[in-house]
Design an enzyme around this catalytic site. Sequence first.
Site, short mmCIF file in Angstrom:
data_model
loop_
_atom_site.label_atom_id
_atom_site.label_comp_id
_atom_site.label_asym_id
_atom_site.label_seq_id
_atom_site.Cartn_x
_atom_site.Cartn_y
_atom_site.Cartn_z
N SER A 39 14.09 -1.35 55.17
CA SER A 39 13.63 -0.94 53.84
C SER A 39 14.03 -1.96 52.81
O SER A 39 15.07 -2.62 52.94
CB SER A 39 14.28 0.40 53.51
OG SER A 39 14.10 0.71 52.15
N TYR A 67 22.18 5.98 52.60
CA TYR A 67 20.92 5.76 53.32
C TYR A 67 20.67 4.26 53.49
O TYR A 67 20.41 3.77 54.59
CB TYR A 67 19.74 6.42 52.57
CG TYR A 67 18.41 5.89 53.03
CD1 TYR A 67 17.93 6.14 54.31
CD2 TYR A 67 17.63 5.09 52.19
CE1 TYR A 67 16.71 5.62 54.74
CE2 TYR A 67 16.41 4.57 52.61
CZ TYR A 67 15.96 4.84 53.89
OH TYR A 67 14.76 4.31 54.31
N LYS A 92 20.55 1.46 56.91
CA LYS A 92 19.55 0.44 57.25
C LYS A 92 20.22 -0.93 57.40
O LYS A 92 19.91 -1.70 58.32
CB LYS A 92 18.46 0.38 56.17
CG LYS A 92 17.60 1.62 56.08
CD LYS A 92 16.78 1.84 57.35
CE LYS A 92 15.94 3.08 57.31
NZ LYS A 92 15.34 3.43 58.58
P1 NAD Z 1 9.44 10.70 57.95
O1 NAD Z 1 10.61 11.57 57.65
O2 NAD Z 1 8.08 11.22 57.63
O3 NAD Z 1 9.46 10.27 59.48
C1 NAD Z 1 10.66 10.12 60.20
C2 NAD Z 1 10.50 10.89 61.50
O4 NAD Z 1 11.70 10.73 62.28
C3 NAD Z 1 10.30 12.41 61.30
O5 NAD Z 1 9.16 12.81 62.02
C4 NAD Z 1 11.58 13.02 61.84
O6 NAD Z 1 11.35 14.31 62.38
C5 NAD Z 1 12.02 12.00 62.88
N1 NAD Z 1 13.45 11.98 63.17
C6 NAD Z 1 14.48 11.87 62.28
N2 NAD Z 1 15.65 11.88 62.93
C7 NAD Z 1 15.37 11.99 64.25
C8 NAD Z 1 16.15 12.06 65.44
N3 NAD Z 1 17.49 12.06 65.39
N4 NAD Z 1 15.53 12.16 66.62
C9 NAD Z 1 14.17 12.20 66.69
N5 NAD Z 1 13.37 12.14 65.62
C10 NAD Z 1 13.97 12.05 64.41
O7 NAD Z 1 9.70 9.31 57.20
P2 NAD Z 1 8.74 8.06 56.98
O8 NAD Z 1 8.47 7.94 55.54
O9 NAD Z 1 7.62 8.08 57.95
O10 NAD Z 1 9.75 6.89 57.35
C11 NAD Z 1 9.80 6.31 58.64
C12 NAD Z 1 10.91 5.27 58.65
O11 NAD Z 1 10.65 4.29 57.65
C13 NAD Z 1 12.29 5.84 58.36
O12 NAD Z 1 13.23 5.17 59.19
C14 NAD Z 1 12.52 5.47 56.92
O13 NAD Z 1 13.88 5.33 56.62
C15 NAD Z 1 11.79 4.14 56.81
N6 NAD Z 1 11.34 3.83 55.45
C16 NAD Z 1 10.59 4.74 54.76
C17 NAD Z 1 10.21 4.45 53.46
C18 NAD Z 1 9.40 5.45 52.65
O14 NAD Z 1 9.43 5.37 51.41
N7 NAD Z 1 8.67 6.38 53.26
C19 NAD Z 1 10.58 3.24 52.86
C20 NAD Z 1 11.31 2.33 53.61
C21 NAD Z 1 11.70 2.65 54.91
N1 UFG Z 2 10.18 7.90 39.48
C1 UFG Z 2 9.92 8.70 38.37
N2 UFG Z 2 9.81 10.05 38.56
C2 UFG Z 2 9.94 10.63 39.79
C3 UFG Z 2 10.20 9.81 40.92
C4 UFG Z 2 10.32 8.44 40.72
O1 UFG Z 2 9.82 8.23 37.25
O2 UFG Z 2 9.83 11.87 39.90
C5 UFG Z 2 10.24 6.43 39.30
C6 UFG Z 2 11.54 5.80 39.72
O3 UFG Z 2 12.48 5.82 38.66
C7 UFG Z 2 11.09 4.39 40.11
C8 UFG Z 2 9.67 4.62 40.65
O4 UFG Z 2 9.24 5.87 40.12
O5 UFG Z 2 10.99 3.58 38.96
C9 UFG Z 2 9.61 4.68 42.16
O6 UFG Z 2 10.55 5.64 42.63
P1 UFG Z 2 10.58 6.13 44.16
O7 UFG Z 2 11.66 7.13 44.29
O8 UFG Z 2 9.21 6.50 44.58
O9 UFG Z 2 10.92 4.78 44.94
P2 UFG Z 2 12.19 3.84 44.87
O10 UFG Z 2 11.68 2.45 44.74
O11 UFG Z 2 13.16 4.27 43.86
O12 UFG Z 2 12.88 4.02 46.27
C10 UFG Z 2 12.14 4.29 47.47
C11 UFG Z 2 13.08 4.89 48.47
C12 UFG Z 2 14.09 3.89 48.86
C13 UFG Z 2 13.40 2.69 49.40
C14 UFG Z 2 12.46 2.14 48.39
C15 UFG Z 2 11.72 0.98 48.95
O13 UFG Z 2 13.68 6.05 47.93
O14 UFG Z 2 14.94 4.38 49.85
O15 UFG Z 2 11.56 3.15 47.99
O16 UFG Z 2 11.23 1.29 50.20
F1 UFG Z 2 14.26 1.71 49.69
#
Ligand code: NAD
Ligand code: UFG
Length: 347
Positions: free
Chosen positions: A124, A148, A152
């Site tokens: 991330s 969190y 990572k």
């Molecule tokens: P998500 O929660 O929709 O998907 C994660 C999946 O992993 C879920 O289906 C959950 O049930 C499963 N899971 C969690 N722990 C588990 C375990 N111990 N065993 C088996 N399954 C398990 O999240 P997502 O948004 O699809 O994110 C996927 C990955 O990408 C995550 O590792 C997250 O940290 C990373 N990521 C997400 C974002 C974002 O903003 N969505 C940004 C950067 C990185």
């Molecule tokens: N924001 C609002 N109102 C809300 C939610 C968010 O104003 O209700 C703003 C935040 O302050 C930020 C922007 O919208 O300026 C984006 O916020 P997000 O929470 O959607 O995303 P972030 O960039 O803060 O963080 C997310 C995940 C992190 C990850 C990052 C990049 O929470 O873990 O995206 O992947 F690392």
Amino acid sequence: MKVLVTGGAGYIGSHTTLSLLEGGHEVVVLDNLMNSSAESLRRVEQLTGRSVDFRKVDLLDASAVDAVFAEGGFEAVIHFAGLKAVGESVAKPLMYYTNNVAGTLNLLHSMEAAGVRRLVFSSSATVYGASEEVPLVEKAPLDATNPYGRTKEQIEDILADLGEADSRWSIALLRYFNPVGAHESGLIGEDPSGTPNNLLPFVAQVAVGRRDMVRVFGNDYPTPDGTGVRDYIHVMDLAAGHLAALGYIVGRPGVYRWNLGTGRGSSVLEVIEAFGKAAGHPVPYEFAPRRPGDAAVSYADPSAALADLGWSAHRNLAQMCEDHWRWQSRNPQGYAAVTEAAGAVAE
Ligand code: NAD
Ligand code: UFG
């Protein structure tokens, strides 16, 4: 290729599973469904006309993970499974370190034992911390600011050590910026449980009438309109990035790091406006204090992924909002309505 997708029932995992199947790969999904529904996979089956092999397994159950690898034939793993809510990780750090780090260690032990040494890992942009140096390049210092993010960073360190110790491993660390949007069919999308932490799902729930208004966290940042700027990336572009990374690491042992972003920043107000256009009505908002720990601006330098993988994001903010809205408006309660109506989820 036969690929194990951990977390494949989740948001990014389900979209990537779809792209893998469409790309002709054989997929087995491992997920414990702690933050997802098997309905997402049924819809992937509907979209692809192919069946998804699903194993309801928790990565913390080492022998169950071993048993999946004992089926044999896996050529690579794409590892999405993990917990991802920043606030929850501050409140429950042990749960996050255990699930994300220990879960990954179990996976790596099973892979090692089975001789599967190709891995694409969901990292991330959060590993960069609140760096003001944009665009962010892969060699920028890492400085995660919450548990969190530290899971990572720690997993990245573990994987770097593994690649250093054993040159047979091929590992891609993909640093996602802000994944949003949904498959253009509107059949699969993001289905957060509880109150969404992230901007897009919150805006979408306001637009569909599930919540009153968006709270904009801070309007006094040093940005053009005073609100935070992020690099939003369409989840289907992100899925394509995984296929490109997988293709690259085959036959190229080593540990690789790539930013997956568009390279373009959008402010909170720009997102709210674009979403209102997609939904056909304005999305109400109010200004609120800054959210602690938020950076003013974050966007990627995605040029390494373009140079190495030939990958770049193609969809713009309008398409992200249109696709996210199609999913949200057709599934106002996410997958819940369907899974409740269908009774027990098939596992
Ligand atoms: P998500 O929660 O929709 O998907 C994660 C999946 O992993 C879920 O289906 C959950 O049930 C499963 N899971 C969690 N722990 C588990 C375990 N111990 N065993 C088996 N399954 C398990 O999240 P997502 O948004 O699809 O994110 C996927 C990955 O990408 C995550 O590792 C997250 O940290 C990373 N990521 C997400 C974002 C974002 O903003 N969505 C940004 C950067 C990185
Ligand atoms: N924001 C609002 N109102 C809300 C939610 C968010 O104003 O209700 C703003 C935040 O302050 C930020 C922007 O919208 O300026 C984006 O916020 P997000 O929470 O959607 O995303 P972030 O960039 O803060 O963080 C997310 C995940 C992190 C990850 C990052 C990049 O929470 O873990 O995206 O992947 F690392």
